[in-house]
Design an enzyme around this catalytic site. Structure first.
Site, PDB file in Angstrom:
ATOM      1  N   ARG A 287       0.839  -1.196   0.000  1.00 54.58           N
ATOM      2  CA  ARG A 287       0.000   0.000   0.000  1.00 54.58           C
ATOM      3  C   ARG A 287       0.869   1.239   0.000  1.00 54.58           C
ATOM      4  O   ARG A 287       1.761   1.392   0.838  1.00 54.58           O
ATOM      5  CB  ARG A 287      -0.834  -0.023   1.284  1.00 54.58           C
ATOM      6  CG  ARG A 287      -2.178   0.582   1.177  1.00 54.58           C
ATOM      7  CD  ARG A 287      -2.909   0.061   2.396  1.00 54.58           C
ATOM      8  NE  ARG A 287      -3.099   1.121   3.361  1.00 54.58           N
ATOM      9  CZ  ARG A 287      -4.263   1.712   3.530  1.00 54.58           C
ATOM     10  NH1 ARG A 287      -5.289   1.359   2.809  1.00 54.58           N
ATOM     11  NH2 ARG A 287      -4.413   2.624   4.442  1.00 54.58           N
TER      12      ARG A 287
ATOM     13  N   THR B 129      -1.071   7.626  -1.716  1.00 55.31           N
ATOM     14  CA  THR B 129      -2.175   7.491  -2.674  1.00 55.31           C
ATOM     15  C   THR B 129      -3.235   6.504  -2.177  1.00 55.31           C
ATOM     16  O   THR B 129      -4.343   6.464  -2.716  1.00 55.31           O
ATOM     17  CB  THR B 129      -1.663   6.968  -4.025  1.00 55.31           C
ATOM     18  OG1 THR B 129      -1.125   5.652  -3.812  1.00 55.31           O
ATOM     19  CG2 THR B 129      -0.590   7.874  -4.614  1.00 55.31           C
TER      20      THR B 129
ATOM     21  N   ASP C 251      -5.472  -2.912  11.012  1.00 53.05           N
ATOM     22  CA  ASP C 251      -4.565  -3.423   9.978  1.00 53.05           C
ATOM     23  C   ASP C 251      -4.436  -4.936  10.153  1.00 53.05           C
ATOM     24  O   ASP C 251      -3.855  -5.417  11.139  1.00 53.05           O
ATOM     25  CB  ASP C 251      -3.199  -2.739  10.112  1.00 53.05           C
ATOM     26  CG  ASP C 251      -2.286  -3.094   8.953  1.00 53.05           C
ATOM     27  OD1 ASP C 251      -2.059  -4.309   8.728  1.00 53.05           O
ATOM     28  OD2 ASP C 251      -1.827  -2.188   8.254  1.00 53.05           O
TER      29      ASP C 251
ATOM     30  N   ASP D 180      -0.821  -6.342  10.451  1.00 53.58           N
ATOM     31  CA  ASP D 180      -0.220  -6.055  11.761  1.00 53.58           C
ATOM     32  C   ASP D 180      -0.790  -6.959  12.838  1.00 53.58           C
ATOM     33  O   ASP D 180      -0.076  -7.409  13.734  1.00 53.58           O
ATOM     34  CB  ASP D 180      -0.463  -4.589  12.149  1.00 53.58           C
ATOM     35  CG  ASP D 180       0.532  -3.655  11.478  1.00 53.58           C
ATOM     36  OD1 ASP D 180       1.560  -4.147  10.954  1.00 53.58           O
ATOM     37  OD2 ASP D 180       0.288  -2.440  11.470  1.00 53.58           O
TER      38      ASP D 180
HETATM   39  N1  URA Z   1      -6.059  -3.156   5.014  1.00 52.95           N
HETATM   40  C1  URA Z   1      -6.197  -3.466   6.323  1.00 52.95           C
HETATM   41  O1  URA Z   1      -5.431  -4.237   6.872  1.00 52.95           O
HETATM   42  N2  URA Z   1      -7.214  -2.903   7.005  1.00 52.95           N
HETATM   43  C2  URA Z   1      -8.088  -2.059   6.455  1.00 52.95           C
HETATM   44  O2  URA Z   1      -8.999  -1.598   7.136  1.00 52.95           O
HETATM   45  C3  URA Z   1      -7.918  -1.740   5.083  1.00 52.95           C
HETATM   46  C4  URA Z   1      -6.901  -2.301   4.388  1.00 52.95           C
END
Ligand code: URA
Length: 209
Positions: free
Chosen positions: A103, A107, A199, A202
């Site tokens: 990611r 952006t 996330d 994570d």
């Molecule tokens: N990726 C993630 O891990 N969590 C989100 O809320 C969006 C993308």
């Protein structure tokens, strides 16, 4: 959006509630991702093809059915690695085609950096796995990449999804089925799913600092 398959089941609902909880620790989080993926794949494999086989039981010979569909599981690195073990429990003969997207925090879009597909990928049904279907950017790029490599049959499994991402994806790929266990309210300004679970990578890999 006929391609969106919302899987609704009491066991999944219950497990999702614990998965979302900020107090769920990484060990339990990984177990829940595994269990939910297992239940979702059960549904996503409902239309898999079968072939006739003959089996010798200890008592007699009988006709039976075995899987004819050859599957390539495509985990999107890294969060989807938490879903891979459960796929192997149900589909031990599946091949794996890794897709690496990162990611871009500016952006909020996915940037492609790695792919490793099995040689016979064109003959396989690709099932892309990613726990979070947020902006749809990664999903679109992943499908575009697989189609450019000659993969014709593609499905997607995501535990949680945002309507924005599903809409964007379905306009471009109405032929690709997306299985999800929940369609949440939307995205925040950082592209995170609300209420979501944070996330996913994570939480799977215990890298929250
Ligand atoms: N990726 C993630 O891990 N969590 C989100 O809320 C969006 C993308």
């Amino acid at each position: 959006m006929q391609n969106i398959k919302l899987i609704s089941h009491p066991l999944i609902e219950h497990k999702l509630a614990i998965l979302r909880d900020i107090n769920t620790d990484p060990f339990q989080f990984r177990m829940l991702v595994d269990e939910i993926t297992y239940l979702m794949l059960f549904e996503a494999s409902r239309d898999f093809g079968l072939k006739d086989v003959e089996v010798q039981t200890p008592v007699a010979t009988t006709k039976a059915k075995k899987m004819a569909t050859k599957v390539m599981i495509c985990p999107i690195l890294r969060a989807a690695l938490g879903m891979l073990d459960s796929v192997f429990k149900l589909l031990p003969d599946a091949s794996v085609g890794f897709l690496g997207f990162q990611r871009n925090e500016q952006t909020l879009e996915a940037e492609f950096y790695y792919a490793k597909l099995p040689k016979d990928h064109k003959e396989r049904l690709a099932i892309i796995i990613d726990p979070m279907f947020a902006t749809g950017g990664t999903a679109i790029d992943a499908v575009k990449f697989l189609k450019s490599k000659g993969v014709e049959k593609i499905k997607f499994i995501s535990i949680l999804a945002a309507p924005e991402g599903l809409n964007r994806f379905s306009e471009i790929y109405p032929d690709v089925e997306v299985y999800t266990a929940a369609i949440d309210k939307g995205l925040n300004e950082k592209g995170y799913i609300i209420p979501g679970l944070g996330d996913a990578g994570d939480r799977v890999f215990n890298t929250i600092n």
